[in-house]
Design a protein around this motif. Structure first.
Motif, short mmCIF file in Angstrom:
data_model
loop_
_atom_site.label_atom_id
_atom_site.label_comp_id
_atom_site.label_asym_id
_atom_site.label_seq_id
_atom_site.Cartn_x
_atom_site.Cartn_y
_atom_site.Cartn_z
N GLN A 64 0.81 -1.22 0.00
CA GLN A 64 0.00 0.00 0.00
C GLN A 64 0.85 1.27 0.00
O GLN A 64 0.41 2.31 -0.50
CB GLN A 64 -0.94 -0.01 1.20
N TYR A 65 2.04 1.21 0.55
CA TYR A 65 2.90 2.39 0.56
C TYR A 65 3.25 2.86 -0.85
O TYR A 65 3.66 4.00 -1.05
CB TYR A 65 4.19 2.09 1.34
N MET A 66 3.06 1.99 -1.86
CA MET A 66 3.38 2.33 -3.25
C MET A 66 2.17 2.84 -4.02
O MET A 66 2.33 3.36 -5.14
CB MET A 66 3.94 1.10 -3.98
N PHE A 67 0.97 2.71 -3.47
CA PHE A 67 -0.25 3.04 -4.21
C PHE A 67 -1.11 4.01 -3.42
O PHE A 67 -1.28 3.86 -2.22
CB PHE A 67 -1.06 1.76 -4.50
N ARG A 68 -1.68 4.98 -4.14
CA ARG A 68 -2.63 5.91 -3.55
C ARG A 68 -4.00 5.69 -4.18
O ARG A 68 -4.11 5.29 -5.33
CB ARG A 68 -2.19 7.36 -3.78
N ASN A 69 -5.04 5.94 -3.41
CA ASN A 69 -6.41 5.87 -3.93
C ASN A 69 -6.71 4.49 -4.53
O ASN A 69 -7.13 4.37 -5.68
CB ASN A 69 -6.65 6.96 -4.98
N ILE A 70 -6.48 3.46 -3.72
CA ILE A 70 -6.81 2.10 -4.17
C ILE A 70 -8.31 2.03 -4.46
O ILE A 70 -9.12 2.49 -3.67
CB ILE A 70 -6.40 1.09 -3.10
N PRO A 71 -8.70 1.48 -5.61
CA PRO A 71 -10.11 1.51 -6.01
C PRO A 71 -11.03 0.85 -4.98
O PRO A 71 -10.71 -0.18 -4.40
CB PRO A 71 -10.12 0.72 -7.33
N ALA A 72 -12.18 1.49 -4.79
CA ALA A 72 -13.20 0.96 -3.89
C ALA A 72 -14.54 0.96 -4.62
O ALA A 72 -14.72 1.67 -5.61
CB ALA A 72 -13.29 1.81 -2.62
N ALA A 73 -15.45 0.15 -4.14
CA ALA A 73 -16.79 0.08 -4.74
C ALA A 73 -17.81 0.04 -3.61
O ALA A 73 -18.57 -0.91 -3.47
CB ALA A 73 -16.91 -1.14 -5.65
N GLU A 74 -17.81 1.08 -2.81
CA GLU A 74 -18.67 1.12 -1.63
C GLU A 74 -20.14 1.10 -2.03
O GLU A 74 -20.57 1.84 -2.92
CB GLU A 74 -18.37 2.37 -0.81
N GLY A 75 -20.90 0.23 -1.38
CA GLY A 75 -22.33 0.17 -1.63
C GLY A 75 -22.73 -0.57 -2.89
O GLY A 75 -23.92 -0.61 -3.22
N VAL A 76 -21.79 -1.18 -3.58
CA VAL A 76 -22.10 -1.93 -4.79
C VAL A 76 -22.50 -3.36 -4.42
O VAL A 76 -21.75 -4.06 -3.74
CB VAL A 76 -20.89 -1.95 -5.75
N ASP A 77 -23.68 -3.76 -4.84
CA ASP A 77 -24.15 -5.12 -4.53
C ASP A 77 -23.60 -6.16 -5.50
O ASP A 77 -23.25 -7.27 -5.10
CB ASP A 77 -25.68 -5.16 -4.55
#
Length: 289
Positions: A46-59
């Motif tokens: 994680q120290y190498m990546f920013r803004n790791i993709p998320a899919a909050e609320g996706v069913d």
């Protein structure tokens, strides 16, 4: 500038079944020793990546993934096959024309691993076997005797191997992934289609030299934002290596497709390189129809 009409093949993409994806990395958790990796990181590099993709609320996460592929012109993607995972049936029933499989393995399993690969190939028609040498428990160097049955089986089944090379992002020892270890493998298995994953840094110049030497050795751009593609790799693609460099993303493990495809426009590939990089080389190396 990247042509917009090329239907892309992404040779490293993940399809989540739940928002918390930390279990994707459990297989090498026993190797981690530092507190930050063990207790704070959502993914071990994680120290190498920013803004790791998320899919909050996706069913419907598989459906969301395919929607993201459609947004960015990705026609097909190579994803990991895990024996017994419900994802296998979801992919094959809903999205059979969008995904092909590689099988991540740990060669420490010996003949049991060989049998599992055979079962998977019979079930889904694998396009590749993938190995993270520094993430095996215990670690397995690229040229280790435990790898030999994997390479032999790949030749027998006529499928590729995709192997992480170079210094790994997770904080584990790097020695098993030194690029020089590829040399004997390619010499002994001349028909083996060997795809280097995850950068080969800091030995990218050596990776280029070996690709010149061995016809079936390839390089994929997995886990690198395009603005960070090594100069030696871009220069090679624009000269003698147009048929050797293969596009791979890292979505959603560490990079968003927005980030990847925005960066791609600034990569100085020649016009004739783009279709090979984004599609044709993957079709040939992985035998994707």
């Amino acid at each position: 500038m990247r042509p917009r009409d090329i239907r892309v093949i992404d040779t490293m993409l993940g399809v989540p079944l739940k928002e918390d994806r930390s279990d994707w990395f459990d297989f090498f958790r026993p190797l981690l020793r530092d507190k930050q990796s063990l207790e704070q990181f959502a993914m071990p590099a994680q120290y190498m990546f920013r803004n790791i993709p998320a899919a909050e609320g996706v069913d419907d996460l598989p459906g969301w993934t395919v929607g993201e592929m459609d947004r960015f012109g990705i026609d097909k993607a190579l994803i990991g096959y895990v024996e017994g995972s419900p994802l296998n049936d979801i992919v094959r029933t809903r999205f059979a024309d969008r995904f092909v499989f590689d099988m991540p393995v740990d060669p420490n399993g010996g003949v049991d691993t060989v049998r599992a690969i055979r079962r998977a190939h019979e079930a889904v028609g694998l396009k590749a076997i993938s190995v993270f040498p520094c993430g095996c428990v215990p670690q397995v160097p690229i040229d280790d005797k435990r790898m030999w049955p994997i390479y032999s089986l790949a030749c027998e089944l006529d499928i590729a191997v995709a192997v992480n090379v170079g210094v790994p992002g997770p904080r584990v020892p790097m020695a098993p992934q030194h690029v020089e270890l590829i040399d004997e493998v390619c010499w002994f298995f001349p028909e083996l289609r060997f795809v280097m994953r995850h950068g080969a840094e800091p030995w990218e110049a050596l990776a280029v030299k070996l690709m010149l030497k061995y016809p079936n050795l390839y390089y994929s751009t997995s886990a690198f934002a395009p603005k960070h593609y090594p100069k030696a790799i871009v220069d090679f693609a624009n000269t003698r290596g147009a048929d050797k460099i293969i596009y791979a993303g890292y979505f959603p493990m560490g990079l968003s497709l927005e980030r990847i495809f925005a960066d791609l426009d600034a990569v100085p590939f020649k016009e004739n390189v783009w279709p090979k990089f984004l599609r044709d080389n993957a079709r040939r190396a992985f035998k994707i129809d």
